[in-house]
Design a protein around this motif. Sequence first.
Motif, mmCIF file in Angstrom:
data_model
loop_
_atom_site.group_PDB
_atom_site.id
_atom_site.type_symbol
_atom_site.label_atom_id
_atom_site.label_comp_id
_atom_site.label_asym_id
_atom_site.label_seq_id
_atom_site.Cartn_x
_atom_site.Cartn_y
_atom_site.Cartn_z
ATOM 1 N N ARG A 197 0.723 -6.860 6.167
ATOM 2 C CA ARG A 197 -0.026 -6.100 7.173
ATOM 3 C C ARG A 197 0.162 -6.710 8.565
ATOM 4 O O ARG A 197 0.286 -5.991 9.554
ATOM 5 N N LYS A 198 0.219 -8.046 8.615
ATOM 6 C CA LYS A 198 0.370 -8.697 9.922
ATOM 7 C C LYS A 198 1.763 -8.469 10.513
ATOM 8 O O LYS A 198 1.986 -8.707 11.705
ATOM 9 N N ARG A 199 2.690 -8.005 9.679
ATOM 10 C CA ARG A 199 4.034 -7.680 10.167
ATOM 11 C C ARG A 199 4.189 -6.175 10.409
ATOM 12 O O ARG A 199 5.297 -5.658 10.487
ATOM 13 N N ASP A 200 3.041 -5.483 10.480
ATOM 14 C CA ASP A 200 3.001 -4.041 10.769
ATOM 15 C C ASP A 200 3.704 -3.213 9.697
ATOM 16 O O ASP A 200 4.362 -2.214 10.000
ATOM 17 N N ILE A 201 3.569 -3.647 8.440
ATOM 18 C CA ILE A 201 4.075 -2.880 7.311
ATOM 19 C C ILE A 201 2.880 -2.230 6.615
ATOM 20 O O ILE A 201 1.924 -2.911 6.245
ATOM 21 N N ARG A 202 2.920 -0.928 6.468
ATOM 22 C CA ARG A 202 1.863 -0.202 5.769
ATOM 23 C C ARG A 202 2.439 0.317 4.456
ATOM 24 O O ARG A 202 3.411 1.077 4.456
ATOM 25 N N ILE A 203 1.860 -0.101 3.355
ATOM 26 C CA ILE A 203 2.364 0.264 2.031
ATOM 27 C C ILE A 203 1.491 1.358 1.435
ATOM 28 O O ILE A 203 0.264 1.225 1.379
ATOM 29 N N MET A 204 2.130 2.440 1.007
ATOM 30 C CA MET A 204 1.437 3.543 0.347
ATOM 31 C C MET A 204 1.967 3.662 -1.081
ATOM 32 O O MET A 204 3.172 3.764 -1.303
ATOM 33 N N VAL A 205 1.061 3.620 -2.036
ATOM 34 C CA VAL A 205 1.424 3.709 -3.452
ATOM 35 C C VAL A 205 0.829 4.978 -4.034
ATOM 36 O O VAL A 205 -0.362 5.262 -3.828
ATOM 37 N N LEU A 206 1.626 5.758 -4.746
ATOM 38 C CA LEU A 206 1.143 6.982 -5.385
ATOM 39 C C LEU A 206 1.370 6.881 -6.882
ATOM 40 O O LEU A 206 2.454 6.486 -7.327
ATOM 41 N N THR A 207 0.355 7.250 -7.654
ATOM 42 C CA THR A 207 0.461 7.190 -9.105
ATOM 43 C C THR A 207 -0.416 8.269 -9.719
ATOM 44 O O THR A 207 -1.375 8.740 -9.095
ATOM 45 N N GLN A 208 -0.095 8.658 -10.939
ATOM 46 C CA GLN A 208 -0.855 9.703 -11.622
ATOM 47 C C GLN A 208 -2.181 9.182 -12.148
ATOM 48 O O GLN A 208 -3.184 9.892 -12.152
ATOM 49 N N ALA A 209 -2.176 7.937 -12.641
ATOM 50 C CA ALA A 209 -3.391 7.351 -13.221
ATOM 51 C C ALA A 209 -3.296 5.837 -13.154
ATOM 52 O O ALA A 209 -2.195 5.270 -13.163
ATOM 53 N N LEU A 210 -4.447 5.180 -13.082
ATOM 54 C CA LEU A 210 -4.466 3.718 -13.055
ATOM 55 C C LEU A 210 -3.905 3.133 -14.335
ATOM 56 O O LEU A 210 -3.362 2.027 -14.329
ATOM 57 N N ALA A 211 -4.023 3.861 -15.430
ATOM 58 C CA ALA A 211 -3.507 3.364 -16.708
ATOM 59 C C ALA A 211 -2.007 3.130 -16.640
ATOM 60 O O ALA A 211 -1.480 2.208 -17.287
#
Length: 317
Positions: free
Chosen positions: A202-216
């Motif tokens: 985050r301090k290097r201005d990287i924003r990570i977005m994760v998409l998934t169908q279910a936590l399982a």
Amino acid sequence: MGSEADRNEALEQLALLIMPDPENKDSEAAAFFQREGRKILTAALISFYFQGFDFITICEKIMASSYRVLFREIDSSKNKTAILYINSFEGTSEKNASGCKQACDAAVKLFATNEHIKQTIRRPVAGEPCFTSASIETHNVFVCVPDKLLKLYAPLVHIIVAQSLEYFSSRSLKYKTPILFCLDEFASFGRLEMLDALRKLRKRDIRIMVLTQALADIDIIYGADMRKAMLNNFAFKCVLGATDADTQEYFAKLIGHQIVKKSSITKGREISQTESESREWVIEPSDLGRLGKNLILLHPEGYVKLRKSYYWSKGLF
């Protein structure tokens, strides 16, 4: 690319990406063949790289050779570092050595046999545009893999993602343009070193977005504890719908409870009114499976219910 030691380290890291530790920790045999097979792959990468061979050619040489022929070629290279990786096979039974080589073959099969991959992963000719992790600084980059091919190309996607994260970790603080790194079908990539990335990038201005169908799906790869630790590092969480009961309960707990006042009237000789308080879900877990055109956005200050805006309804495509 740095010193010989730096190159050896990079090649060893590449072997680890191609042959990571098995996700099923209960199988000692699988762990053995994967670990020892990775030694063969590392030895081959180091030996043949310093002879001038490209990655695809190295993978082809590995698959085309028996373990005996491959070991002889590595020995004949006189590369001491490469030879050290296969010295431990001295005295190993033929059955175990063959099993380790088969594990190595399975890991490089995509790169050695798939013609689309062969045409894509190579050294560019002079002036030819190519993708490296640093390309993200100046381009919008989309890696699109059809769903039906995602499992087949998973080893390649895993390497692209892991090496991009490695680049981000050393990104100069002078860069101020934010980068959005979006990972759809996150569980399909296999195990990545995500927790450190979420904590530090985050301090290097990287924003990570994760998409998934279910936590399982994430639990299968990382385990429940690691998944919880990762989710704790996401400032924003968006629920489009959740049909899995554990996923529903997890997000319902994050949204929280509310105190609901209830009153009841008792009629008898006299009419009496009783008030009571009860603690109830703000949003029932099961309701998260019936969001329809709504979504829930959790943010550092709480949550908000929003209306979904479908891109195809806006005339964008």
